[in-house]
Each structure stands twice: as structure tokens, then as C-alpha cells.
Design a protein around this motif. Sequence first.
Motif, PDB file in Angstrom:
ATOM      1  N   UNK A  73       0.793  -1.235   0.000  1.00  0.00           N
ATOM      2  CA  UNK A  73       0.000   0.000   0.000  1.00  0.00           C
ATOM      3  C   UNK A  73       0.821   1.279   0.000  1.00  0.00           C
ATOM      4  N   UNK A  74       2.091   1.180   0.431  1.00  0.00           N
ATOM      5  CA  UNK A  74       2.961   2.347   0.453  1.00  0.00           C
ATOM      6  C   UNK A  74       4.409   1.873   0.462  1.00  0.00           C
ATOM      7  N   UNK A 131       9.948  -2.468  -0.944  1.00  0.00           N
ATOM      8  CA  UNK A 131       8.746  -2.684  -1.749  1.00  0.00           C
ATOM      9  C   UNK A 131       7.993  -1.385  -1.895  1.00  0.00           C
ATOM     10  N   UNK A 132       7.223  -1.310  -2.979  1.00  0.00           N
ATOM     11  CA  UNK A 132       6.348  -0.151  -3.157  1.00  0.00           C
ATOM     12  C   UNK A 132       5.302  -0.474  -4.219  1.00  0.00           C
ATOM     13  N   UNK A 133       4.130   0.123  -4.087  1.00  0.00           N
ATOM     14  CA  UNK A 133       3.113  -0.053  -5.128  1.00  0.00           C
ATOM     15  C   UNK A 133       3.609   0.566  -6.431  1.00  0.00           C
ATOM     16  N   UNK A 175       3.274  -4.487  -7.728  1.00  0.00           N
ATOM     17  CA  UNK A 175       4.139  -4.099  -6.625  1.00  0.00           C
ATOM     18  C   UNK A 175       5.572  -4.296  -7.097  1.00  0.00           C
ATOM     19  N   UNK A 176       6.423  -3.324  -6.803  1.00  0.00           N
ATOM     20  CA  UNK A 176       7.843  -3.432  -7.140  1.00  0.00           C
ATOM     21  C   UNK A 176       8.583  -3.937  -5.907  1.00  0.00           C
ATOM     22  N   UNK A 177       9.395  -4.939  -6.124  1.00  0.00           N
ATOM     23  CA  UNK A 177      10.254  -5.497  -5.091  1.00  0.00           C
ATOM     24  C   UNK A 177      11.688  -5.218  -5.511  1.00  0.00           C
ATOM     25  N   UNK A 178      12.411  -4.459  -4.693  1.00  0.00           N
ATOM     26  CA  UNK A 178      13.824  -4.164  -4.961  1.00  0.00           C
ATOM     27  C   UNK A 178      14.670  -5.027  -4.043  1.00  0.00           C
TER      28      UNK A 178
END
Length: 136
Positions: free
Chosen positions: A66-67, A76-78, A84-87
Motif C-alpha cells: 500500500x505504500x 517494496x512499493x506499489x 508491486x515493485x520489489x527491490x
Amino acid sequence: MSTVIEQAVQARLISSAPQLENVPATLSYHRADPFAVHMTFPPPATLEGVEVVWIFARELLAAGLDEPAGVGDVQLRPYGYGRTVLELHATEGVAMVHIRTAELRRFLQQTQELVPAGSEHLHLDVDQDLAQLLSR
């Protein structure tokens, strides 16, 4: 009920190349390790050609839907509609993958059914963990 949840997900590896590369990955959650989520990438999806497992907090995964969440090796970020992006930060560089948010939410729901948030401590075997540490 099983003590392990596994779910295959399709991740899209973001790179400097113009194409997005689909990468298979597996999310897993173990009742015996109730605070952690494991994300496994098979050998063909890694630079070293060996299976790679990233372990991070279930709470981080939930927050990142969600943020923006995370300040360390896993962030992570939406991203846009339904992603969702996972770095993943390693010494070799940063891998960025897109995963469908719905898949992550479904996985998290299954983990919540197995071990509700806030009850993780009830599934730890502190005596066994301490015995293993002392036996070394």
C-alpha cells in the motif's frame, strides 16, 4: 493443516534492456519461522546460475503493498495499477521485479490464516532454538 504455504508467482525482471523478462519465483511461508517470508528464484533466473532465496519480514511485505516500505536490502512499493515493485539490493547490484499485487495479497491472506498477525510468538520454539545454539 499444512505448516508451510508455497505459491508460485510470475515476476517481471526490470533491467536496462528494453524488454521486461518474466522470471518464475516461489513465495513460501513456514509456521516454524512465523515472522519471515521466503522468495526463491530458480537457477536460470540468477546471475550465478544457482537458486537464490531472499528472506524478509512478512510485515514488510504487507506494508509494501500500500505504500513504500523497507530501508535495507529488501524494499517494496506499489507501482501503477495492480503491481508491486520489489527491490533486492545485493553486492552485485539491485534487482527490481514487478509482481501482481493480487498474487501477493492472496499469499498474505493464506499466511494470515495459518498464523494470524500478532500471534507469531506463539509459534516459536524458543527452547529448541536455544538448545541448537548451545549445542554448537
